[in-house]
Design a protein around this motif. Structure first.
Motif, PDB file in Angstrom:
ATOM      1  N   ALA A  70     -11.214  -2.361   7.067  1.00 13.52           N
ATOM      2  CA  ALA A  70     -11.374  -2.185   5.629  1.00 13.52           C
ATOM      3  C   ALA A  70     -10.314  -1.240   5.056  1.00 13.52           C
ATOM      4  N   LEU A  71      -9.605  -0.499   5.916  1.00 18.85           N
ATOM      5  CA  LEU A  71      -8.626   0.489   5.460  1.00 18.85           C
ATOM      6  C   LEU A  71      -7.220  -0.090   5.471  1.00 18.85           C
ATOM      7  N   LEU A  72      -6.543   0.024   4.333  1.00 17.66           N
ATOM      8  CA  LEU A  72      -5.124  -0.303   4.232  1.00 17.66           C
ATOM      9  C   LEU A  72      -4.410   0.928   3.689  1.00 17.66           C
ATOM     10  N   GLU A  73      -3.130   1.036   3.998  1.00 18.15           N
ATOM     11  CA  GLU A  73      -2.337   2.155   3.510  1.00 18.15           C
ATOM     12  C   GLU A  73      -0.946   1.661   3.153  1.00 18.15           C
ATOM     13  N   ARG A  74      -0.205   2.509   2.429  1.00 20.95           N
ATOM     14  CA  ARG A  74       1.194   2.212   2.150  1.00 20.95           C
ATOM     15  C   ARG A  74       1.954   3.520   2.010  1.00 20.95           C
ATOM     16  N   HIS A  75       3.274   3.397   2.102  1.00 18.67           N
ATOM     17  CA  HIS A  75       4.165   4.544   2.035  1.00 18.67           C
ATOM     18  C   HIS A  75       5.140   4.303   0.883  1.00 18.67           C
ATOM     19  N   PRO A  76       4.889   4.906  -0.283  1.00 19.89           N
ATOM     20  CA  PRO A  76       5.683   4.603  -1.471  1.00 19.89           C
ATOM     21  C   PRO A  76       7.101   5.163  -1.456  1.00 19.89           C
ATOM     22  N   LEU A  77       7.396   6.098  -0.539  1.00 19.41           N
ATOM     23  CA  LEU A  77       8.708   6.740  -0.561  1.00 19.41           C
ATOM     24  C   LEU A  77       9.648   6.263   0.538  1.00 19.41           C
ATOM     25  N   GLY A  78       9.183   5.385   1.420  1.00 21.20           N
ATOM     26  CA  GLY A  78      10.083   4.942   2.477  1.00 21.20           C
ATOM     27  C   GLY A  78       9.515   3.829   3.336  1.00 21.20           C
ATOM     28  N   TYR A 151      -6.313   2.949   0.883  1.00 23.07           N
ATOM     29  CA  TYR A 151      -7.236   2.182   0.058  1.00 23.07           C
ATOM     30  C   TYR A 151      -8.284   1.568   0.985  1.00 23.07           C
ATOM     31  N   VAL A 152      -9.550   1.790   0.659  1.00 26.42           N
ATOM     32  CA  VAL A 152     -10.638   1.177   1.414  1.00 26.42           C
ATOM     33  C   VAL A 152     -11.085  -0.065   0.654  1.00 26.42           C
ATOM     34  N   LEU A 153     -10.966  -1.212   1.303  1.00 26.23           N
ATOM     35  CA  LEU A 153     -11.360  -2.477   0.688  1.00 26.23           C
ATOM     36  C   LEU A 153     -12.867  -2.479   0.432  1.00 26.23           C
TER      37      LEU A 153
END
Length: 162
Positions: A70-78, A151-153
């Motif tokens: 259920a957990l997704l993540e992202r890295h906005p700076l690289g 972000y938890v879906l």
């Protein structure tokens, strides 16, 4: 709960999310007196104007299929590259951006010898090896500023073998 099937990891299908790093196709050049083939510049690394490349080692616990998340993540700076240090497949979970939150996730299964580079801002799941020891070299951004969004879906997904 939502179900998603695993797709094979290939450069064309994965391109919206990042790069498949592998020694595929013809090499770009022969080096080392002809004893080495160079597959040149295979990833779109991006560390932003105030970041630099860093190399870390991750050791993740292997997971099994079907795999629920259920957990997704992202890295906005690289960008972030995962290079397995063993010849074992791993699961790659990604999702398009949908107005600042993840869209519908997709699941890819790497082949032994494949690595990935996730583009800056790509929603992705946690590191998901399918075999021990789950050892990866990771190239990502070192620098100031918040470079992690999670972000938890609202409804978990289950990845199954097609």
């Amino acid at each position: 709960m939502h179900m998603i099937d695993i797709e094979s990891l290939d450069a064309a299908t994965f391109a919206p999310f990042g790069d498949v790093i592998e020694a595929a196709g013809a090499p770009d050049m022969q080096i080392n007196d002809g004893f080495c083939e160079r597959f040149h510049d295979r990833a779109r690394f991006d560390f932003g104007p105030d970041g630099r490349a860093g190399l870390s080692i991750f050791r993740a616990q292997p997971r099994t299929l079907p795999y629920r998340f259920a957990l997704l993540e992202r890295h906005p700076l690289g960008s972030q590259a995962f290079i397995p240090m063993v010849l074992a497949p791993f699961l790659v979970l990604v999702a398009p951006d949908n107005g600042g939150v993840p869209g519908t996730p997709r699941a890819f299964l790497s082949a032994p010898g494949q690595a990935i580079n996730l583009l800056r801002g790509t929603w992705h799941g946690v590191l998901t090896p399918l075999a021990a020891p789950g050892l990866f070299a990771v190239i990502d951004r070192i620098g100031t500023g918040p470079n992690l969004e999670e972000y938890v879906l609202p409804t978990p997904y289950t990845v199954r073998q097609a």
